[in-house]
Design a protein around this motif. Structure first.
Motif, mmCIF file in Angstrom:
data_model
loop_
_atom_site.group_PDB
_atom_site.id
_atom_site.type_symbol
_atom_site.label_atom_id
_atom_site.label_comp_id
_atom_site.label_asym_id
_atom_site.label_seq_id
_atom_site.Cartn_x
_atom_site.Cartn_y
_atom_site.Cartn_z
ATOM 1 N N PRO A 68 9.526 4.045 0.772
ATOM 2 C CA PRO A 68 8.412 4.323 0.230
ATOM 3 C C PRO A 68 7.684 5.550 0.921
ATOM 4 C CG PRO A 68 8.272 2.471 1.579
ATOM 5 C CD PRO A 68 9.610 2.882 1.482
ATOM 6 N N ALA A 69 6.713 6.150 0.411
ATOM 7 C CA ALA A 69 6.029 7.390 0.989
ATOM 8 C C ALA A 69 4.687 6.984 1.753
ATOM 9 C CB ALA A 69 5.807 8.543 0.117
ATOM 10 N N VAL A 70 4.541 7.227 2.661
ATOM 11 C CA VAL A 70 2.912 6.982 3.304
ATOM 12 C C VAL A 70 2.572 8.317 4.146
ATOM 13 C CG1 VAL A 70 3.673 4.575 3.868
ATOM 14 C CG2 VAL A 70 4.324 6.381 5.629
ATOM 15 N N GLY A 71 1.204 8.518 4.129
ATOM 16 C CA GLY A 71 0.754 9.689 5.057
ATOM 17 C C GLY A 71 -0.293 10.527 4.109
ATOM 18 N N ALA A 72 -1.267 10.995 4.612
ATOM 19 C CA ALA A 72 -2.217 12.073 4.104
ATOM 20 C C ALA A 72 -1.901 13.337 3.873
ATOM 21 C CB ALA A 72 -3.458 11.990 4.961
ATOM 22 N N SER A 73 -0.400 13.660 4.115
ATOM 23 C CA SER A 73 0.196 15.049 4.533
ATOM 24 C C SER A 73 -0.001 15.649 2.995
ATOM 25 C CB SER A 73 1.475 14.982 4.734
ATOM 26 O OG SER A 73 1.783 14.362 5.765
ATOM 27 N N PHE A 119 -3.704 6.469 3.256
ATOM 28 C CA PHE A 119 -4.277 6.027 4.402
ATOM 29 C C PHE A 119 -3.367 5.391 5.172
ATOM 30 C CE2 PHE A 119 -7.580 6.494 1.311
ATOM 31 C CZ PHE A 119 -8.664 7.141 2.045
ATOM 32 N N MET A 120 -2.033 5.331 4.871
ATOM 33 C CA MET A 120 -0.746 4.691 5.505
ATOM 34 C C MET A 120 -0.255 5.781 6.298
ATOM 35 S SD MET A 120 -0.901 1.473 4.756
ATOM 36 C CE MET A 120 0.703 0.889 4.780
ATOM 37 N N HIS A 121 0.237 5.372 7.556
ATOM 38 C CA HIS A 121 1.101 6.646 8.449
ATOM 39 C C HIS A 121 2.169 5.643 9.042
ATOM 40 C CE1 HIS A 121 -2.332 9.045 7.834
ATOM 41 N NE2 HIS A 121 -1.772 9.884 8.057
ATOM 42 N N GLY A 122 3.223 6.678 9.314
ATOM 43 C CA GLY A 122 4.564 5.912 9.920
ATOM 44 C C GLY A 122 4.475 6.002 11.126
ATOM 45 N N GLY A 123 3.415 6.392 12.069
ATOM 46 C CA GLY A 123 3.443 6.364 13.424
ATOM 47 C C GLY A 123 2.531 7.041 13.925
ATOM 48 N N PHE A 148 0.531 -1.212 -0.015
ATOM 49 C CA PHE A 148 -0.116 -0.204 0.003
ATOM 50 C C PHE A 148 0.705 1.305 -0.062
ATOM 51 C CE2 PHE A 148 -3.876 -2.279 2.167
ATOM 52 C CZ PHE A 148 -4.142 -2.716 1.021
ATOM 53 N N ALA A 149 2.130 1.474 0.481
ATOM 54 C CA ALA A 149 2.850 2.595 0.563
ATOM 55 C C ALA A 149 3.230 2.781 -0.810
ATOM 56 C CB ALA A 149 4.030 2.298 1.371
ATOM 57 N N LEU A 150 3.692 4.047 -1.185
ATOM 58 C CA LEU A 150 3.816 4.540 -2.612
ATOM 59 C C LEU A 150 5.363 4.182 -2.603
ATOM 60 C CD1 LEU A 150 3.368 5.894 -5.220
ATOM 61 C CD2 LEU A 150 3.657 8.039 -4.063
ATOM 62 N N HIS A 151 5.800 3.390 -3.605
ATOM 63 C CA HIS A 151 7.113 3.242 -4.056
ATOM 64 C C HIS A 151 7.606 3.651 -5.411
ATOM 65 C CE1 HIS A 151 5.927 -0.081 -1.172
ATOM 66 N NE2 HIS A 151 7.610 -0.371 -1.152
ATOM 67 N N LEU A 152 8.868 3.671 -5.529
ATOM 68 C CA LEU A 152 9.307 4.382 -6.929
ATOM 69 C C LEU A 152 8.951 3.432 -7.748
ATOM 70 C CD1 LEU A 152 11.473 6.887 -7.573
ATOM 71 C CD2 LEU A 152 13.164 5.086 -7.792
ATOM 72 N N PRO A 153 8.383 4.077 -9.042
ATOM 73 C CA PRO A 153 8.096 2.834 -10.421
ATOM 74 C C PRO A 153 9.167 1.702 -10.696
ATOM 75 C CG PRO A 153 7.383 5.090 -10.977
ATOM 76 C CD PRO A 153 8.339 5.237 -9.599
ATOM 77 N N GLU A 154 10.659 2.259 -10.131
ATOM 78 C CA GLU A 154 11.229 0.918 -10.627
ATOM 79 C C GLU A 154 11.401 -0.145 -9.741
ATOM 80 O OE1 GLU A 154 12.492 4.453 -13.171
ATOM 81 O OE2 GLU A 154 11.814 4.088 -10.978
ATOM 82 N N ASN A 155 10.850 0.224 -8.597
ATOM 83 C CA ASN A 155 10.701 -0.843 -7.481
ATOM 84 C C ASN A 155 9.862 -1.855 -7.663
ATOM 85 O OD1 ASN A 155 9.983 -1.960 -4.794
ATOM 86 N ND2 ASN A 155 11.787 -0.732 -4.025
ATOM 87 N N GLU A 156 10.060 -3.094 -7.484
ATOM 88 C CA GLU A 156 9.182 -4.152 -7.904
ATOM 89 C C GLU A 156 7.866 -4.221 -7.125
ATOM 90 O OE1 GLU A 156 10.800 -8.030 -6.701
ATOM 91 O OE2 GLU A 156 11.597 -7.412 -4.876
ATOM 92 N N HIS A 157 8.007 -3.622 -6.001
ATOM 93 C CA HIS A 157 6.793 -3.353 -5.344
ATOM 94 C C HIS A 157 5.829 -2.278 -5.648
ATOM 95 C CE1 HIS A 157 8.123 -6.347 -2.670
ATOM 96 N NE2 HIS A 157 9.249 -5.605 -2.175
#
Length: 243
Positions: A157-162, A53-57, A33-42
């Motif tokens: 990856p990037a997470v958060g509603a910021s 909708f994901m947060h780091g803490g 669910f976290a936002l990865h770089l397009p080159e990353n397999e995930h």
């Protein structure tokens, strides 16, 4: 204290569930669910929405949800539920796209060093997956700082509603420019038309320099602010036009 409006209530509930449920179930949804770089397999295109909708803490979640409630409530009351949700997701997705563009630009600049040294794409990705290399072809052409940078871009990856929240902040400043705001560490009320731009300029400064503290996606914030400004400014300029 402003009333908890319908769209914001449901957004907060979903964010809390997405934070608490994986902890209770002992599941790690980061790769999915976290936002990865397009080159990353995930990487997956759905991550432009799910990462919101994901947060780091817990503090990351609390600050974002407080800002959503405090600044988003008057916007939803003014625009209505559907219009607010369109704005929120547009700002969030736009923030993710701009963040990806900036990261890809930085990634590609260092990636070319690998390529020019004679490594093919599979070799480069293998090195990035491992996070280390002893390939002699990179000696003297790649600094440790550059290597650490590209590995971090590839793996983090990037997470958060910021991003969406920054769009909300800008829209609030446009819609209620004279509303007085204050920070805990600077408890002097300042009009939102000055306060919000200062926050965005600080993100731009930290994003362009090495003075940032912590792993903060400054360009996602700026991206959300840009998209939020465009939509909110257009709506305000055209709100009395009849089509």
């Amino acid at each position: 204290m402003p009333k908890l409006t319908d769209a914001i209530k449901h957004l907060i509930i979903i964010n809390v569930i997405m934070f608490v449920a994986p902890l209770l179930l002992k599941m790690d949804l980061t790769n999915l669910f976290a936002l990865h770089l397009p080159e990353n397999e995930h990487f997956g295109v759905w991550q432009y929405i799910t990462s919101m909708f994901m947060h780091g803490g817990s503090m990351h979640l609390i600050f974002n949800m407080y800002a959503l409630w405090a600044f988003g409530t008057p916007l939803e009351q003014m625009w209505g539920k559907n219009k607010f949700l369109f704005f929120y997701f547009s700002a969030g997705i736009g923030a993710g796209l701009i963040y990806t563009f900036v990261n890809y630009y930085q990634f590609n600049g260092i990636y070319e060093i690998f390529s020019n040294a004679g490594l093919n794409s599979s070799e480069i990705l293998s090195i990035l997956d491992a996070g280390k290399t002893s390939d002699l072809r990179l000696n003297g052409v790649l600094t440790q700082e550059q290597f650490s940078k590209i590995v971090n871009l590839y793996h983090t990856p990037a997470v958060g509603a910021s991003g969406a929240i920054y769009g909300v902040l800008v829209a609030f400043a446009i819609s209620f420019p004279d509303a007085k705001l204050a920070m805990i560490f600077f408890p002097v009320p300042i009009a939102s038309k000055y306060f919000i731009p200062l926050i965005i300029l600080s993100d731009l400064f930290f994003g362009l320099t090495k003075y940032s503290v912590g792993n903060i996606a400054h360009f996602a914030h700026i991206g959300g602010a840009i998209i939020g400004f465009i939509i909110a400014w257009y709506w305000k300029k055209n709100q009395f036009k009849v089509f």
